[in-house]
Design a protein around this motif. Structure first.
Motif, mmCIF file in Angstrom:
data_model
loop_
_atom_site.group_PDB
_atom_site.id
_atom_site.type_symbol
_atom_site.label_atom_id
_atom_site.label_comp_id
_atom_site.label_asym_id
_atom_site.label_seq_id
_atom_site.Cartn_x
_atom_site.Cartn_y
_atom_site.Cartn_z
ATOM 1 N N VAL A 1 0.997 -1.249 -0.082
ATOM 2 C CA VAL A 1 0.126 0.046 -0.023
ATOM 3 C C VAL A 1 0.767 1.141 0.155
ATOM 4 O O VAL A 1 0.676 2.316 -0.441
ATOM 5 C CB VAL A 1 -1.005 0.002 1.104
ATOM 6 C CG1 VAL A 1 -0.175 0.182 2.571
ATOM 7 C CG2 VAL A 1 -2.128 0.632 0.977
ATOM 8 N N GLY A 2 2.069 1.122 0.611
ATOM 9 C CA GLY A 2 2.994 2.285 0.617
ATOM 10 C C GLY A 2 3.412 2.504 -0.937
ATOM 11 O O GLY A 2 3.936 3.747 -1.041
ATOM 12 N N ASP A 3 3.498 1.666 -1.977
ATOM 13 C CA ASP A 3 3.985 2.076 -3.087
ATOM 14 C C ASP A 3 2.676 2.540 -3.547
ATOM 15 O O ASP A 3 3.050 3.449 -4.678
ATOM 16 C CB ASP A 3 4.305 0.444 -3.740
ATOM 17 C CG ASP A 3 5.702 0.191 -3.684
ATOM 18 O OD1 ASP A 3 6.658 1.027 -3.279
ATOM 19 O OD2 ASP A 3 6.007 -1.037 -3.611
ATOM 20 N N LEU B 1 -2.839 8.518 1.609
ATOM 21 C CA LEU B 1 -3.159 7.640 2.807
ATOM 22 C C LEU B 1 -4.175 8.243 3.734
ATOM 23 O O LEU B 1 -5.192 7.557 4.170
ATOM 24 C CB LEU B 1 -2.160 6.928 3.322
ATOM 25 C CG LEU B 1 -1.120 5.974 2.640
ATOM 26 C CD1 LEU B 1 0.065 5.751 3.409
ATOM 27 C CD2 LEU B 1 -2.015 4.704 2.774
ATOM 28 N N GLU B 2 -3.672 9.497 4.062
ATOM 29 C CA GLU B 2 -4.643 10.107 5.169
ATOM 30 C C GLU B 2 -5.920 10.413 4.660
ATOM 31 O O GLU B 2 -6.865 10.060 5.347
ATOM 32 C CB GLU B 2 -3.881 11.831 5.500
ATOM 33 C CG GLU B 2 -4.320 12.413 6.490
ATOM 34 C CD GLU B 2 -3.856 13.751 6.940
ATOM 35 O OE1 GLU B 2 -2.728 13.741 6.603
ATOM 36 O OE2 GLU B 2 -4.279 14.297 7.502
ATOM 37 N N LYS C 1 -0.945 9.795 12.560
ATOM 38 C CA LYS C 1 0.376 10.360 11.823
ATOM 39 C C LYS C 1 1.455 9.118 11.843
ATOM 40 O O LYS C 1 1.875 8.428 10.894
ATOM 41 C CB LYS C 1 1.076 11.380 12.551
ATOM 42 C CG LYS C 1 1.821 12.389 11.589
ATOM 43 C CD LYS C 1 2.407 13.440 12.398
ATOM 44 C CE LYS C 1 3.100 14.576 12.013
ATOM 45 N NZ LYS C 1 3.251 15.487 13.134
ATOM 46 N N VAL C 2 1.472 8.434 12.933
ATOM 47 C CA VAL C 2 2.338 7.361 13.147
ATOM 48 C C VAL C 2 1.734 5.875 12.306
ATOM 49 O O VAL C 2 2.183 5.350 11.880
ATOM 50 C CB VAL C 2 2.660 6.658 14.519
ATOM 51 C CG1 VAL C 2 3.371 7.897 15.322
ATOM 52 C CG2 VAL C 2 1.221 6.546 15.385
ATOM 53 N N LEU C 3 0.282 5.801 12.168
ATOM 54 C CA LEU C 3 -0.206 4.449 11.363
ATOM 55 C C LEU C 3 0.266 5.008 9.997
ATOM 56 O O LEU C 3 0.255 3.902 9.424
ATOM 57 C CB LEU C 3 -1.993 4.835 11.627
ATOM 58 C CG LEU C 3 -2.681 3.808 10.997
ATOM 59 C CD1 LEU C 3 -2.378 2.431 11.429
ATOM 60 C CD2 LEU C 3 -4.055 4.058 11.062
ATOM 61 N N ILE C 4 -0.028 6.317 9.516
ATOM 62 C CA ILE C 4 0.044 6.533 8.276
ATOM 63 C C ILE C 4 1.902 6.192 7.840
ATOM 64 O O ILE C 4 2.283 5.613 6.745
ATOM 65 C CB ILE C 4 0.051 7.919 7.744
ATOM 66 C CG1 ILE C 4 -1.419 8.195 7.660
ATOM 67 C CG2 ILE C 4 0.688 8.430 6.138
ATOM 68 C CD1 ILE C 4 -1.931 9.513 7.612
#
Lengths: 195, 492
Positions: B446-448, B455-456, B482-485
């Motif tokens: 998902v980060g790619d 994401l937010e 923020k940390v979840l993202i």
């Protein structure tokens, strides 16, 4: 063509009774063998040069520097401090395995020293790397492979190991015990960090 | 003259000496000595010549390929999952890896070039004449095997160009009437290109074809030695005989000089222009314009001219006819005449075919530069390769189930994000190991797909498709969000 064939046949005939053949060849073979020597020496040096990249390629895992490992959480100090004897804990550490990044589980023992301070020991035997286990009934650590024995504080009691159990760097953060997991060299009397 | 050169042959069948059967040091030495002498004293009518270096050059290149290939397998894994990562590792991280891989890749091109020179020399000198049919046939088999080596080797890096060029290459088999599709499936190990295709190509490239090459090289050299060197195309037999030289030393030195030139050329190329690796094969890419290796470009261009109905003629019948003509050359051309200017038909056909191939290559190159539908895409692909080469090597994460743990371990902020993830119960749908469940898709990668901004927004306000799937808007303190993202972003 016929003459040429005869020449070859003559050469071949001269080949079997060696003495005559060798004597006749020796004049030109001096020059030939020197050239042969030059060519072999040249070939050997070019071969040596070409094998440099091959060797470097093979030795890459040894040439490459190791990646420092980070601090890993072991458990809460409160809980660990309440134990009366060494406690085995598994920590997850991140490692590079060639082209992979893996998380592997490593076992360590949390013990208390004379002052009641928590100390973490690697469970890898400093002798030949078997896994040391805690024997409650004997109140000491025993390595099952070659019967190395250690006290509850990790000191060497007897057997082939050259030193006591390896102490891991540890610290307390937010009430949690953290360790810096490392590997140490086997078979040497003093602890030496490998990775 | 041909016949004469021939009769030289029966010469040295030395009867096995009784002493050979014993294995004393002296005997063994004598045996090595006589072997060496047999190899080095080969007579060359008319003397040594630079024109004769190509055969030994090919042998040298083949050995170089075998050695570099053996070393490359030390780090290579033939599976669709890992092939690209391991080649990237060799190219970007392993000491001398880019160099060795380049020697191997450029070596395959060098083999094709020297092979063409060798064939052309043999053809122009008429060296296939005079009872050398088997020698020529063994050479033809070697030619085909070499083309097979380059075709199978091309796929192994499993990058975009390897994948798509091989997709097209294997699809050509479909033109074969009746059994075409079955042949293709057999070669691919299924109807689609996949990890089984890679395994098959690997086995062909590393075990099967090389075994045949070894066998046929041995046969080719043996037959060559039996037939003897053909010598120059003309000259007075008496004169030729007088100027006959043994293979050693002059021809050996010529051959060594040629080998050194090859080493120097390959070494410089590999050092200053190492071969690149493109991004990993993405079968879903619909834009990609595949191009085969340069020596297949003429054939590739040729295929463009044949439309449906007659395609089988252009793609199978004509090439098969040319190949047959080539293979049958010593049977069709039986005159002893060797001088090329006295063989206008044969030489014209040969020149026509090779000029034609060269022209096809040039046309293809020009089209690729000019075609507005192609040129920008090819430029984009080159840019993608450059970009991939600039990125540092990224190790593969061992096992999807460990990805979350790895991410948490390598980044303390992501570790906090993972705690939020666990507390919020995201794992109920996305899975403990984040690989997804029937209720929700995997989060690995998902980060790619999304940057932090995207994401937010999807977390706060899921898309319709996500809402339909049961995704709830995430309501968190800013700090936790923020940390979840950060955690999600790290899931590449």
């Amino acid at each position: 063509m016929k003459i040429f064939r005869e020449e070859l046949l003559a050469r071949k005939a001269a080949d079997s009774p060696r003495e005559g053949y060798d004597r006749r060849r020796s004049a030109s073979s001096g020059r030939r063998s020197f050239l042969g020597f030059l060519l072999s020496a040249g070939g050997a040096s070019v071969g040596a040069l070409l094998s440099v990249p091959l060797l470097r390629f093979v030795l890459h895992p040894l040439i490459r520097g190791t990646i420092p490992m980070s601090w890993t959480e072991v458990g809460s100090v409160e809980e660990l401090a309440s134990a009366t004897e060494p406690v085995k804990r598994l920590v997850k550490i991140e490692q590079r395995d060639g082209w992979r990044k893996i998380v592997s589980e490593k076992a360590l023992y949390v013990c208390k020293d004379a002052d009641g301070q928590l100390r973490a020991f690697s469970s890898i035997c400093p002798h030949l790397g078997c896994s040391i286990s805690w024997h409650e009934e004997r109140n000491n650590f025993v390595c099952p492979c070659h019967n190395g024995q250690f006290t509850a504080e990790g000191k060497l009691l007897g057997g082939p190991p050259p030193r006591g159990m390896d102490l891991l760097e540890s610290k307390v953060e937010d009430g949690m015990l953290m360790v810096h997991y490392q590997y140490f060299r086997q078979l040497v009397p003093n602890k030496e960090v490998l990775a | 003259m041909e016949q004469d050169t021939y009769t030289l042959e029966t010469k040295r069948r030395e009867p096995p000496e009784a002493s050979d059967r014993r294995t004393g040091m002296g005997d063994r030495r004598k045996r090595v000595d006589s072997l060496l002498r047999a190899a080095l004293d080969e007579p060359i009518p008319g003397g040594a010549s630079l024109a004769y270096v190509f055969g030994s050059g090919l042998l040298f290149l083949f050995l170089s390929q075998v050695i570099t290939g053996m070393f490359l397998v030390l780090y290579y894994v033939p599976s669709a999952d890992h092939a690209h990562t391991t080649i990237a590792y060799i190219t970007k991280e392993v000491t001398s890896g880019a160099f060795l891989r380049s020697i191997h890749a450029y070596g395959s091109s060098a083999i094709i070039i020297v092979l063409l020179l060798h064939v052309t020399q043999t053809f122009l000198y008429g060296s296939y004449k005079g009872r050398r049919e088997l020698l020529w046939l063994a050479g033809c088999v070697l030619f085909a095997l070499m083309l097979g080596m380059s075709f199978t080797g091309y796929l192994l890096p499993w990058d975009q160009k390897a994948y798509f060029a091989t997709t097209v290459g294997t699809n050509i088999l479909t033109y074969v009437p009746v059994v075409g599709n079955s042949l293709k499936s057999l070669l691919r190990g299924g109807t689609d290109m996949g990890t089984l295709t890679l395994s098959r190509f690997f086995v062909l490239h590393v075990f099967m074809i090389p075994a045949f090459i070894f066998a046929f090289v041995a046969l080719h050299v043996f037959l060559f030695r039996r037939a003897g060197a053909a010598g120059p195309i003309q000259g007075d037999p008496e004169e030729l005989k007088r100027s006959t030289e043994t293979f050693y030393p002059k021809q050996v030195i010529f051959d060594i000089v040629f080998a050194l030139l090859i080493i120097a050329g390959l070494g410089l190329l590999a050092h200053y222009a190492p071969v690149e690796l493109g991004p990993k094969a993405n079968p879903a890419d619909t834009q990609y314009v595949p191009r085969p290796e340069w020596y297949y470009i003429p054939v590739f261009q040729w295929l463009k001219y044949w439309e449906s109905g007659f395609a089988v003629v252009g793609i199978l019948v004509i090439p098969a006819f040319i190949a047959l003509l080539f293979v049958a050359l010593p049977f069709l051309d039986r005159r002893p005449e060797r001088r090329p200017w006295k063989r206008p038909v044969a030489v014209s056909i040969y020149a026509f075919i090779f000029t034609g191939l060269g022209a096809l290559g040039a046309i293809s190159h020009r089209n690729d530069l000019r075609d507005p539908g192609i040129a920008p895409q090819l430029a984009k692909q080159r840019a993608e390769v450059e970009a991939f080469m600039k990125k540092p090597f990224e190790p593969e994460l061992g096992g999807a189930s460990l990805i979350a743990a790895t991410v948490a371990l390598s980044n303390p902020i992501a570790a906090k994000g993972k705690k939020v993830f666990d507390q919020e119960g995201c794992a109920e749908c996305h899975g403990e190991d984040l690989t997804g469940t029937s209720a929700a898709p995997t989060l690995i990668g998902v980060g790619d797909k999304y940057d932090s901004g995207k994401l937010e927004s999807v977390l706060k306000q899921p898309t319709d498709a996500m809402t339909d799937g049961g995704m709830m808007p995430v309501d968190l303190k800013d700090e936790d969000l923020k940390v979840l993202i950060v955690f999600l972003e790290a899931l590449k």
